[in-house]
Design an enzyme around this catalytic site. Structure first.
Site, PDB file in Angstrom:
ATOM      1  N   GLU A  35       0.849  -1.188   0.000  1.00 33.21           N
ATOM      2  CA  GLU A  35       0.000   0.000   0.000  1.00 33.21           C
ATOM      3  C   GLU A  35       0.887   1.242   0.000  1.00 33.21           C
ATOM      4  O   GLU A  35       1.792   1.354   0.818  1.00 33.21           O
ATOM      5  CB  GLU A  35      -0.925  -0.036   1.228  1.00 33.21           C
ATOM      6  CG  GLU A  35      -1.664   1.247   1.513  1.00 33.21           C
ATOM      7  CD  GLU A  35      -2.475   1.794   0.330  1.00 33.21           C
ATOM      8  OE1 GLU A  35      -3.296   1.037  -0.222  1.00 33.21           O
ATOM      9  OE2 GLU A  35      -2.274   2.966  -0.041  1.00 33.21           O
ATOM     10  N   HIS A  53     -25.602  -1.331  -0.560  1.00 33.68           N
ATOM     11  CA  HIS A  53     -26.606  -1.218  -1.621  1.00 33.68           C
ATOM     12  C   HIS A  53     -27.391  -2.506  -1.775  1.00 33.68           C
ATOM     13  O   HIS A  53     -26.868  -3.607  -1.542  1.00 33.68           O
ATOM     14  CB  HIS A  53     -25.936  -0.835  -2.939  1.00 33.68           C
ATOM     15  CG  HIS A  53     -25.562   0.623  -2.987  1.00 33.68           C
ATOM     16  ND1 HIS A  53     -26.506   1.616  -3.015  1.00 33.68           N
ATOM     17  CD2 HIS A  53     -24.355   1.248  -2.993  1.00 33.68           C
ATOM     18  CE1 HIS A  53     -25.905   2.800  -3.041  1.00 33.68           C
ATOM     19  NE2 HIS A  53     -24.594   2.605  -3.018  1.00 33.68           N
ATOM     20  N   ARG A 315     -15.518   8.255  -8.036  1.00 29.15           N
ATOM     21  CA  ARG A 315     -15.862   6.926  -8.550  1.00 29.15           C
ATOM     22  C   ARG A 315     -15.133   6.741  -9.868  1.00 29.15           C
ATOM     23  O   ARG A 315     -15.421   7.466 -10.833  1.00 29.15           O
ATOM     24  CB  ARG A 315     -17.385   6.837  -8.751  1.00 29.15           C
ATOM     25  CG  ARG A 315     -18.149   6.759  -7.441  1.00 29.15           C
ATOM     26  CD  ARG A 315     -19.554   7.303  -7.539  1.00 29.15           C
ATOM     27  NE  ARG A 315     -19.521   8.758  -7.598  1.00 29.15           N
ATOM     28  CZ  ARG A 315     -20.537   9.567  -7.279  1.00 29.15           C
ATOM     29  NH1 ARG A 315     -21.664   9.054  -6.860  1.00 29.15           N
ATOM     30  NH2 ARG A 315     -20.432  10.874  -7.372  1.00 29.15           N
TER      31      ARG A 315
HETATM   32  C1  FAD Z   1     -18.489   9.340  -3.789  1.00 26.83           C
HETATM   33  C2  FAD Z   1     -18.525   7.843  -3.685  1.00 26.83           C
HETATM   34  C3  FAD Z   1     -19.623   7.219  -3.090  1.00 26.83           C
HETATM   35  C4  FAD Z   1     -19.665   5.830  -2.990  1.00 26.83           C
HETATM   36  N1  FAD Z   1     -20.676   5.238  -2.283  1.00 26.83           N
HETATM   37  C5  FAD Z   1     -20.666   3.903  -2.111  1.00 26.83           C
HETATM   38  C6  FAD Z   1     -21.654   3.295  -1.300  1.00 26.83           C
HETATM   39  O1  FAD Z   1     -22.471   3.963  -0.669  1.00 26.83           O
HETATM   40  N2  FAD Z   1     -21.661   1.942  -1.231  1.00 26.83           N
HETATM   41  C7  FAD Z   1     -20.767   1.161  -1.905  1.00 26.83           C
HETATM   42  O2  FAD Z   1     -20.888  -0.050  -1.839  1.00 26.83           O
HETATM   43  N3  FAD Z   1     -19.783   1.724  -2.638  1.00 26.83           N
HETATM   44  C8  FAD Z   1     -19.706   3.072  -2.728  1.00 26.83           C
HETATM   45  N4  FAD Z   1     -18.698   3.671  -3.438  1.00 26.83           N
HETATM   46  C9  FAD Z   1     -17.712   2.848  -4.114  1.00 26.83           C
HETATM   47  C10 FAD Z   1     -16.566   2.439  -3.226  1.00 26.83           C
HETATM   48  O3  FAD Z   1     -16.117   3.499  -2.403  1.00 26.83           O
HETATM   49  C11 FAD Z   1     -15.413   1.927  -4.092  1.00 26.83           C
HETATM   50  O4  FAD Z   1     -15.922   1.053  -5.060  1.00 26.83           O
HETATM   51  C12 FAD Z   1     -14.392   1.183  -3.268  1.00 26.83           C
HETATM   52  O5  FAD Z   1     -13.977   1.960  -2.175  1.00 26.83           O
HETATM   53  C13 FAD Z   1     -13.209   0.795  -4.127  1.00 26.83           C
HETATM   54  O6  FAD Z   1     -12.292   0.150  -3.297  1.00 26.83           O
HETATM   55  P1  FAD Z   1     -10.863  -0.239  -3.837  1.00 26.83           P
HETATM   56  O7  FAD Z   1     -10.225  -1.003  -2.759  1.00 26.83           O
HETATM   57  O8  FAD Z   1     -10.993  -0.869  -5.171  1.00 26.83           O
HETATM   58  O9  FAD Z   1     -10.149   1.153  -4.118  1.00 26.83           O
HETATM   59  P2  FAD Z   1      -9.439   2.176  -3.117  1.00 26.83           P
HETATM   60  O10 FAD Z   1     -10.181   2.372  -1.887  1.00 26.83           O
HETATM   61  O11 FAD Z   1      -9.136   3.399  -3.909  1.00 26.83           O
HETATM   62  O12 FAD Z   1      -8.091   1.425  -2.746  1.00 26.83           O
HETATM   63  C14 FAD Z   1      -7.025   1.294  -3.632  1.00 26.83           C
HETATM   64  C15 FAD Z   1      -5.753   1.366  -2.833  1.00 26.83           C
HETATM   65  O13 FAD Z   1      -4.647   1.128  -3.676  1.00 26.83           O
HETATM   66  C16 FAD Z   1      -3.591   1.965  -3.288  1.00 26.83           C
HETATM   67  N5  FAD Z   1      -2.707   2.112  -4.437  1.00 26.83           N
HETATM   68  C17 FAD Z   1      -3.021   2.664  -5.627  1.00 26.83           C
HETATM   69  N6  FAD Z   1      -1.962   2.614  -6.437  1.00 26.83           N
HETATM   70  C18 FAD Z   1      -0.965   2.006  -5.752  1.00 26.83           C
HETATM   71  C19 FAD Z   1       0.379   1.682  -6.060  1.00 26.83           C
HETATM   72  N7  FAD Z   1       0.916   1.973  -7.249  1.00 26.83           N
HETATM   73  N8  FAD Z   1       1.123   1.067  -5.110  1.00 26.83           N
HETATM   74  C20 FAD Z   1       0.604   0.760  -3.903  1.00 26.83           C
HETATM   75  N9  FAD Z   1      -0.661   1.077  -3.559  1.00 26.83           N
HETATM   76  C21 FAD Z   1      -1.433   1.671  -4.468  1.00 26.83           C
HETATM   77  C22 FAD Z   1      -4.298   3.253  -2.898  1.00 26.83           C
HETATM   78  O14 FAD Z   1      -3.505   4.074  -2.063  1.00 26.83           O
HETATM   79  C23 FAD Z   1      -5.538   2.733  -2.216  1.00 26.83           C
HETATM   80  O15 FAD Z   1      -5.355   2.601  -0.834  1.00 26.83           O
HETATM   81  C24 FAD Z   1     -18.626   5.057  -3.539  1.00 26.83           C
HETATM   82  C25 FAD Z   1     -17.527   5.692  -4.126  1.00 26.83           C
HETATM   83  C26 FAD Z   1     -17.455   7.066  -4.161  1.00 26.83           C
HETATM   84  C27 FAD Z   1     -16.238   7.722  -4.704  1.00 26.83           C
END
Ligand code: FAD
Length: 508
Positions: A35, A53, A315
């Site tokens: 991370e 959801h 998003r």
């Molecule tokens: C405004 C908004 C409202 C939403 N509402 C909802 C909701 O109500 N309910 C729901 O189910 N979903 C909701 N979502 C969707 C949800 O937040 C996301 O789908 C989810 O958080 C994605 O998780 P992730 O782990 O894929 O990404 P992230 O949380 O972005 O995690 C990715 C991680 O990878 C790390 N990273 C990136 N590149 C590198 C690299 N090169 N090296 C090392 N680490 C790296 C980042 O630092 C980060 O910590 C919402 C999203 C938004 C933006």
């Protein structure tokens, strides 16, 4: 030949990467999570509404629909296992016009196809009975929707993964990935040196397309839809218990809604507009004014005196050449890019879908690798009750057992010294002030840390034996203190101000 260190490296410790890590520890695999930040959920996993959801706006047969319905159904059990707060509040999807009614009915039919149960249309009288301060002339009531704290959920998934053997390596930004033909291992270049692994799982959120390309998959086009929020004081929470959403637009998107949080605040937002910035989380007057206008239609007590802070999230949606939004991408191409699992475009409802997606991602690896089951895997994460939530008798017993329960450090949220001490010794080894805030709620109240932030900093110094100028607020370089105000800097042991001192950092 150098020994291969990890069986699997997960890139990204958001909700998806943390869920993948937890599911991997069900097997006898050496798992590391890389991370770039200093804690989990520093990307969009902490910048969202926290809605579990139901799954009525996603195309039938899509991965989004399948995982949302599955994730929704299992969440009572998941929340109990991981010790995270969760309320199955139901949701009101309110309408004002005939077009709103058509769209609500269209998505109600889609929801029924997806297997969402119990949705029903209600009139204004029933809206008023359920939520006297909600707007709307009519509504669809969705009983299976719920609310959770996405930060607490991600921490819990990661804690549980760590308790079952996964290692989280923070401050490790992945900058390149190469395959060592001799050993068949991947050599991952990071900001902290090389990491070797047999498998790689891409969960990099906003940067997933970049990592996808590093693995040899396409750099999938994505578009960032930013949304801003108001956080309302708990006083506002007394007026709303059920999330209130407007009718979906023709494509199933929602504009500004009002959602209670599990801790009793209200979130108003997000709106939605395209941004080019990967981490463009600033809030703007124009959009906040829009939230006041649109949020007041959903929640009639949207009063300025309740506003305590703002935030924004983005998003990252995968799009085709015409800009149409595509489904989540989950793939593993054993011929082209062996021992890789690629997840891209995990936008909303990614929190709801995290565990179902993680199970599918891990199944792809298991089908090839056939690892042994981890007989010691324990899905239960111990989570002590918060002092605030204890009965008087429980509080007295806690203080008798540990007198530090008797000292309140955060007055707004009633967080004790004992809870902060425990949080400082968290299973992931996170030591930022924000990390302690996210594990205890200290600094999250009306004063926003004015009283307790320096006390928490002092506790981090004492518990870990570090210098004041070593304590960081949230990110690499975000030092809380830049040096002494009075006296000789050399004798006080202070160094020059770090180059990246954050806005608002103070002198010790
Ligand atoms: C405004 C908004 C409202 C939403 N509402 C909802 C909701 O109500 N309910 C729901 O189910 N979903 C909701 N979502 C969707 C949800 O937040 C996301 O789908 C989810 O958080 C994605 O998780 P992730 O782990 O894929 O990404 P992230 O949380 O972005 O995690 C990715 C991680 O990878 C790390 N990273 C990136 N590149 C590198 C690299 N090169 N090296 C090392 N680490 C790296 C980042 O630092 C980060 O910590 C919402 C999203 C938004 C933006």
């Amino acid at each position: 030949m150098e020994r291969e260190q990890w069986d699997v490296v997960v890139i990204g410790a958001g909700v998806v990467g943390s869920a993948v890590a937890r599911e991997l520890t069900r097997y006898q695999l050496r798992v590391a999570v890389l991370e770039k930040e200093l804690d989990v959920a520093c990307g969009n996993s902490s910048r969202n509404t926290g809605m579990l959801h139901a799954g009525f706006t996603y195309k039938p047969g899509s991965l989004k629909a399948e995982c949302a319905v599955e994730g929704n159904r299992e969440f009572d059990q998941v929340a109990a296992e991981l010790g995270v707060p969760f309320k199955r509040t139901g949701k009101l999807v309110v309408g004002f016009t005939e077009h709103d009614r058509e769209n609500i009915l269209k998505f109600k039919a889609i929801g029924e196809k997806n297997g969402v149960e119990g949705m029903r249309m209600i009139d204004k009288e029933e809206i008023e009975r359920i939520e006297p301060h909600a707007g709307g002339e009519f509504a669809m009531y969705v009983p299976s929707s719920g609310i959770l704290d996405p930060m607490a959920y991600t921490i819990a998934l990661a804690d549980n993964a760590a308790q079952n053997g996964a290692t989280f390596l923070f401050d490790h930004r992945v900058t390149g990935i190469a395959r060592d033909a001799e050993s068949d291992a991947y050599v991952i270049s990071t900001s902290q040196g090389e990491v070797r692994t047999k498998w790689v799982v891409n969960c990099a959120g906003a940067y997933a397309s970049e990592v996808s390309e590093m693995l040899g998959y396409p750099n999938y086009p994505v578009r960032g839809f930013k949304g801003e929020y108001f956080v309302l004081d708990k006083k506002a929470g007394a007026y709303l218990k059920t999330p209130v959403y407007p009718a979906p637009n023709d494509k199933g998107g929602f504009s500004t809604h009002a959602t209670p949080t599990v801790d009793g605040n209200i979130l108003v937002g997000p709106d939605s507009y395209v941004t080019e910035g990967w981490e463009d989380y600033k809030c703007t007057k124009e959009h906040l004014d829009g939230l006041i206008r649109d949020g007041s239609k959903m929640f009639e007590q949207m009063r300025r005196e309740f506003f305590i802070r703002n935030f924004a999230g983005i998003r990252w949606k995968r799009v085709d050449e015409e800009g149409n939004v595509l489904d989540f991408k989950l793939e593993s191409d054993q011929q082209g890019h062996p021992n890789t699992v690629n997840l891209v475009g995990i936008e909303s409802p990614g929190v709801t879908c995290a565990l179902p997606l993680a199970r599918r991602a891990v199944a792809l690896l298991v089908a090839v690798e056939a690892p042994q089951k981890n007989a010691d895997f324990d899905p239960v994460r111990p989570a002590p009750k918060r002092f605030y939530d204890m009965t008087r008798e429980e509080q007295a017993a806690a203080i008798a057992a540990d007198p530090e329960y008797g000292e309140i450090v955060c007055r707004c949220e009633t967080v004790t010294r004992a809870e902060i001490r425990r949080a400082i010794h968290n299973p992931l080894g996170v030591h930022t002030v924000t990390g302690i805030k996210n594990r205890t709620r200290a600094t999250m109240g009306r004063c926003q840390g004015g009283y307790c932030e320096t006390r928490i900093t002092e506790m981090i110094e004492q518990e870990l034996g570090v210098r004041p100028e070593d304590v960081r607020f949230n990110r690499a370089g975000s030092y809380m203190f830049t040096g002494p105000v009075r006296g000789d800097a050399a004798t006080a042991g202070a160094t020059k101000a770090p180059a990246e001192a954050p806005e608002g950092s103070v002198s010790a």
